[in-house]
Design a protein around this motif. Structure first.
Motif, PDB file in Angstrom:
ATOM      1  N   ASN A 257       0.832  -1.205   0.000  1.00  0.00           N
ATOM      2  CA  ASN A 257       0.000   0.000   0.000  1.00  0.00           C
ATOM      3  C   ASN A 257       0.864   1.252   0.000  1.00  0.00           C
ATOM      4  O   ASN A 257       0.429   2.325   0.384  1.00  0.00           O
ATOM      5  CB  ASN A 257      -0.927  -0.011   1.217  1.00  0.00           C
ATOM      6  N   MET A 258       2.132   1.122  -0.439  1.00  0.00           N
ATOM      7  CA  MET A 258       3.033   2.276  -0.405  1.00  0.00           C
ATOM      8  C   MET A 258       3.076   3.025  -1.718  1.00  0.00           C
ATOM      9  O   MET A 258       3.314   2.454  -2.768  1.00  0.00           O
ATOM     10  CB  MET A 258       4.448   1.812  -0.024  1.00  0.00           C
ATOM     11  N   GLY A 259       2.844   4.324  -1.643  1.00  0.00           N
ATOM     12  CA  GLY A 259       2.951   5.181  -2.813  1.00  0.00           C
ATOM     13  C   GLY A 259       4.235   5.976  -2.767  1.00  0.00           C
ATOM     14  O   GLY A 259       5.143   5.665  -1.984  1.00  0.00           O
ATOM     15  N   TRP A 260       4.307   7.028  -3.580  1.00  0.00           N
ATOM     16  CA  TRP A 260       5.538   7.807  -3.685  1.00  0.00           C
ATOM     17  C   TRP A 260       5.976   8.378  -2.344  1.00  0.00           C
ATOM     18  O   TRP A 260       7.132   8.262  -1.964  1.00  0.00           O
ATOM     19  CB  TRP A 260       5.332   8.923  -4.724  1.00  0.00           C
ATOM     20  N   GLU A 261       5.016   8.995  -1.609  1.00  0.00           N
ATOM     21  CA  GLU A 261       5.370   9.643  -0.347  1.00  0.00           C
ATOM     22  C   GLU A 261       5.920   8.651   0.672  1.00  0.00           C
ATOM     23  O   GLU A 261       6.979   8.872   1.256  1.00  0.00           O
ATOM     24  CB  GLU A 261       4.148  10.333   0.281  1.00  0.00           C
TER      25      GLU A 261
ATOM     26  N   GLY B 242      -7.118  -1.131  -3.564  1.00  0.00           N
ATOM     27  CA  GLY B 242      -6.097  -2.167  -3.503  1.00  0.00           C
ATOM     28  C   GLY B 242      -6.023  -2.761  -2.118  1.00  0.00           C
ATOM     29  O   GLY B 242      -6.847  -2.418  -1.282  1.00  0.00           O
ATOM     30  N   PRO B 243      -5.065  -3.588  -1.790  1.00  0.00           N
ATOM     31  CA  PRO B 243      -4.173  -4.290  -2.715  1.00  0.00           C
ATOM     32  C   PRO B 243      -4.888  -5.464  -3.394  1.00  0.00           C
ATOM     33  O   PRO B 243      -5.799  -6.029  -2.803  1.00  0.00           O
ATOM     34  CB  PRO B 243      -3.077  -4.808  -1.779  1.00  0.00           C
ATOM     35  N   ALA B 244      -4.445  -5.756  -4.591  1.00  0.00           N
ATOM     36  CA  ALA B 244      -4.987  -6.879  -5.372  1.00  0.00           C
ATOM     37  C   ALA B 244      -6.512  -6.817  -5.439  1.00  0.00           C
ATOM     38  O   ALA B 244      -7.181  -7.828  -5.336  1.00  0.00           O
ATOM     39  CB  ALA B 244      -4.524  -8.226  -4.804  1.00  0.00           C
ATOM     40  N   LEU B 245      -7.068  -5.622  -5.604  1.00  0.00           N
ATOM     41  CA  LEU B 245      -8.506  -5.400  -5.768  1.00  0.00           C
ATOM     42  C   LEU B 245      -9.320  -5.746  -4.533  1.00  0.00           C
ATOM     43  O   LEU B 245     -10.541  -5.726  -4.569  1.00  0.00           O
ATOM     44  CB  LEU B 245      -9.075  -6.209  -6.939  1.00  0.00           C
ATOM     45  N   SER B 246      -8.645  -6.053  -3.401  1.00  0.00           N
ATOM     46  CA  SER B 246      -9.379  -6.620  -2.275  1.00  0.00           C
ATOM     47  C   SER B 246     -10.353  -5.651  -1.620  1.00  0.00           C
ATOM     48  O   SER B 246     -11.177  -6.057  -0.825  1.00  0.00           O
ATOM     49  CB  SER B 246      -8.406  -7.150  -1.222  1.00  0.00           C
TER      50      SER B 246
END
Lengths: 436, 295
Positions: A257-261, B242-246
């Motif tokens: 769940n990690m994005g750029w920030e 997300g993750p994996a559309l969940s």
């Protein structure tokens, strides 16, 4: 009743007369060197240090041209839907929009934006084509015509902790296998205290943007030469396997769940030994007010695993300013975009904002740039030189392809599907999208 | 005769006031519905230059065979059922607890309403930080009792429930509020009489208080169910599907199709389908689960 009517009418007339006088004075004052004085432009831009610099300098533009600018700044993810809705309605709501060059081809095909060459020859006072980094002009050019002026650009590279690499005796990785080996060493020798490598894993463009390095570096690509999806290849599957494996084994908790920030912060706080990300992160690493790793970071090109890649494994992203076809004031709009991307404004932006993404050669060679970004300038220029403008597909359906691919990346990273299966699924969805 | 006339006139006058409003609302509703149906029967995409064509029921056929859409629908149903039932049950429990007399009751009542009046964006961000696997408070608390960090928003088996927790936290107070106001109208002598007769507290709650709360709870459940169908903000901020559309609900999928893929007609088909399914479900709920008085 009548009296009020006539009274308000005479007020109207008086006001109109006063207004006319003011306008005449203004016209006299402006003369011929400000042919578009009094125009009011509506501009949609993306939130970014470059945009901040442009906003701060707007009074200079108004002083030089007499043109007023209404600037609307929104996050990147919201800007595209906003401009698309106005474009498709032909509303002319925005005279100028800022968009990534991956959209340029689609906009040109749909006739949403205008070619700039003719405007450039007629009003060249701010414009110097030779001053733009050539690699930034190419993605804004369609069929030999220029459709956007590069406002800011970036590539991607590998960032690693020089101090840790020296301490643990690791050489700078040149392949993805060497990345994995280095990450393993860091994890083992630091007893899991330091994360081997951190990358963005969030579903969607975030994860896809980084995984694309693996895809191209393994010799894969998003599309075949004849425009079909190319994700059901062994190269793509290996790329996704290796990407997911190194992150699952030696990456941070929560990477899915990690994005750029999140990714940038983790590395800046010294909690990871490597990261693969955009060159703009260099500016954050070297900023003492936000980073604990100033001077400790080494910069190297994105690794490549194969001898014959179909395209470079480092990205080339350019955000340009485009003029809407529905705009009624295209000449004034041109003056704005050529001013905002001019040599002078870009050099000026280095003093007002952390703007490492300048597109002007003169700005890159200025002392201000060397002082702030000297630590990664060489690696950044090398990445730009080999940067791949097709890094993310540039077809009109690009968003949908990225979206489908993002699901595959996320699934494998989360461990709910094998790379081959997930990519096969994405491949079918992409082909359906491409023929729709 | 005269009285009848008066009555007639005054009724006509009242009509003059409400009829234009009702007419306008009906017109707007039908115009929008008509436009929505028109969109569903065409292939409008902002990303194509092919032009608009009539495609009949093609969009509906596509949805019926779209595994991503169907999975999203199932996830939406799961979320509605879980969120609504947890919120209603927890809400009654808290309301019953707060119905006692104790010091600081007013303060507790004020505090409990805070989540509800919080903007969804702030609520979503707060929970996203709390659930952060690296530096979130929840994992920190767990680490103090020796539990390894849980990847709340990054694990596809957990993420939906993490969002559910945030939704329950935000909307249980709404049920509490409704239940408390009804509890205050329950005549105390009924409860006292039951107590005199030697009924246990559990039996009093079950046989005296809950039946009187029935109407309120039915309304609360209905409102919460409708709201959870529409849930979007928490999902968008906490996981983006997300993750994996969940955590991709039907709503979020429609948003992605419309504003990432720019496939306007298909997005409208998804939205219309969700509206129809929701309406049928709520009509059934209304018909079978509601006491007569509520309907």
């Amino acid at each position: 009743m009548t009296r009020t009517g006539s009274a308000s009418r005479s007020i109207c007339i008086a006001m109109a007369a006063a207004f006319a006088t003011v306008t005449t004075w203004a016209d006299i004052a402006v003369g011929q060197d400000k042919p578009f004085a009094g125009a009011r432009l509506s501009v949609l831009m993306v939130g970014h240090p470059t945009t901040d610099a442009v906003r701060k300098a707007l009074p200079d533009f108004t002083a030089a041209t007499g043109i007023d600018v209404d600037l609307e700044v929104v996050p990147e993810a919201d800007s595209v839907p906003k401009m698309m809705l106005e474009f498709s309605a032909g509303s002319g709501r925005y005279d100028v929009v800022e968009a990534s060059s991956i959209h340029v081809k689609g906009f040109v095909d749909a006739d949403y934006i205008v070619p700039l060459d003719d405007l450039a020859t007629r009003y060249g006072e701010f414009y110097d084509k030779a001053d733009f980094v050539p690699g930034y002009l190419t993605p804004n050019t369609v069929d030999g015509k220029l459709y956007g002026l590069p406002l800011f650009g970036e590539s991607s590279f590998l960032m690693y902790r020089k101090d840790l690499f020296e301490q643990y005796g690791i050489a700078v990785p040149k392949t993805f296998d060497e990345i994995e080996a280095a990450a393993k060493t860091v994890k083992e020798k630091s007893n899991g205290r330091i994360v081997g490598i951190t990358m963005r894993g969030q579903q969607g463009i975030q994860g896809v943007y980084i995984w694309a390095s693996y895809l191209w570096g393994m010799g894969g690509s998003f599309l075949t030469d004849d425009g079909k999806s190319a994700l059901d290849t062994p190269e793509a599957a290996t790329a996704l396997d290796k990407f997911a494996h190194v992150l699952r084994e030696y990456g941070p908790v929560g990477v899915a769940n990690m994005g750029w920030e999140e990714n940038r912060l983790l590395f800046q706080q010294g909690k990871a030994a490597m990261t693969l990300d955009a060159t703009v992160n260099g500016a954050f690493n070297e900023d003492p007010s936000v980073s604990t790793v100033v001077g400790k970071v080494g910069y190297a090109p994105v690794p490549v695993q194969t001898d014959s890649p179909k395209g470079g494994s480092s990205s080339l992203a350019v955000f340009g300013l485009n003029i809407a076809s529905a705009s009624q004031q295209q000449e004034a709009a041109w003056l704005f975009i050529s001013w905002a991307t001019s040599k002078k404004q870009q050099i000026n932006s280095l003093d007002t904002d952390p703007n490492s993404g300048v597109t002007s050669v003169a700005a890159m060679n200025s002392p201000a740039f060397d002082k702030r970004y000297g630590a990664f300038k060489k690696a950044m220029l090398a990445s730009l030189a080999g940067g791949n403008p097709q890094y993310i597909p540039t077809v009109p359906r690009a968003n949908e392809i990225v979206n489908n691919t993002g699901i595959a990346v996320s699934k494998v990273l989360a461990g709910t599907a094998s790379a081959a299966d997930a990519l096969k699924e994405a491949n079918e969805l992409n082909n359906a999208a491409l023929t729709r | 005769m005269k009285r009848h006339g008066m009555h007639h006139i005054s009724r006509n006058h009242a009509r003059m006031f409400y009829q234009p409003v009702v007419g306008f609302l009906a017109l707007a509703a039908f115009a929008l519905l008509g436009y929505a149906i028109w969109l569903c029967l065409h292939n409008i995409s902002l990303m194509t230059t092919k032009g608009t064509q009539f495609v009949g029921f093609q969009n509906f056929v596509r949805l019926a065979t779209d595994w991503r859409g169907l999975q999203a629908l199932w996830r939406t149903v799961l979320f509605i059922v879980l969120a609504t039932s947890f919120e209603v049950i927890l809400g009654i429990a808290i309301a019953l607890f707060l119905d006692q007399e104790f010091r600081g009751k007013k303060f507790v009542r004020a505090v409990i309403l805070v989540p509800m009046i919080m903007t969804p964006v702030i609520a979503g961000l707060t929970w996203r930080f709390l659930f952060n696997a690296q530096s979130g408070m929840i994992n920190y608390w767990l680490s103090t009792i020796g539990v390894a960090p849980v990847d709340w928003l990054g694990n596809p088996n957990v993420a939906l429930y993490a969002v559910l927790v945030a939704d329950i936290w935000q909307w249980t107070p709404f049920v509490v509020l409704l239940a408390m106001s009804t509890l205050e109208t329950i005549p105390k002598d009924l409860v006292e009489a039951a107590r005199m007769d030697g009924a246990s507290e559990v039996r009093i709650i079950w046989h005296v208080i809950l039946p009187m709360l029935r109407r309120t709870l039915a309304v609360a459940a209905l409102i919460r169910a409708i709201d959870s169908v529409k849930a979007f903000d928490l999902f968008y901020i906490m996981t983006k599907g997300g993750p994996a559309l969940s955590t991709e609900t039907q709503n979020l999928y429609g948003y992605t199709v419309a504003f990432t893929n720019f496939d306007i007609s298909y997005a409208m088909t998804i939205a219309l389908f969700l509206t129809i399914v929701t309406n049928i479900a709520l009509m059934l709920l209304n018909r079978f689960a509601m006491p007569k008085g509520v309907r």
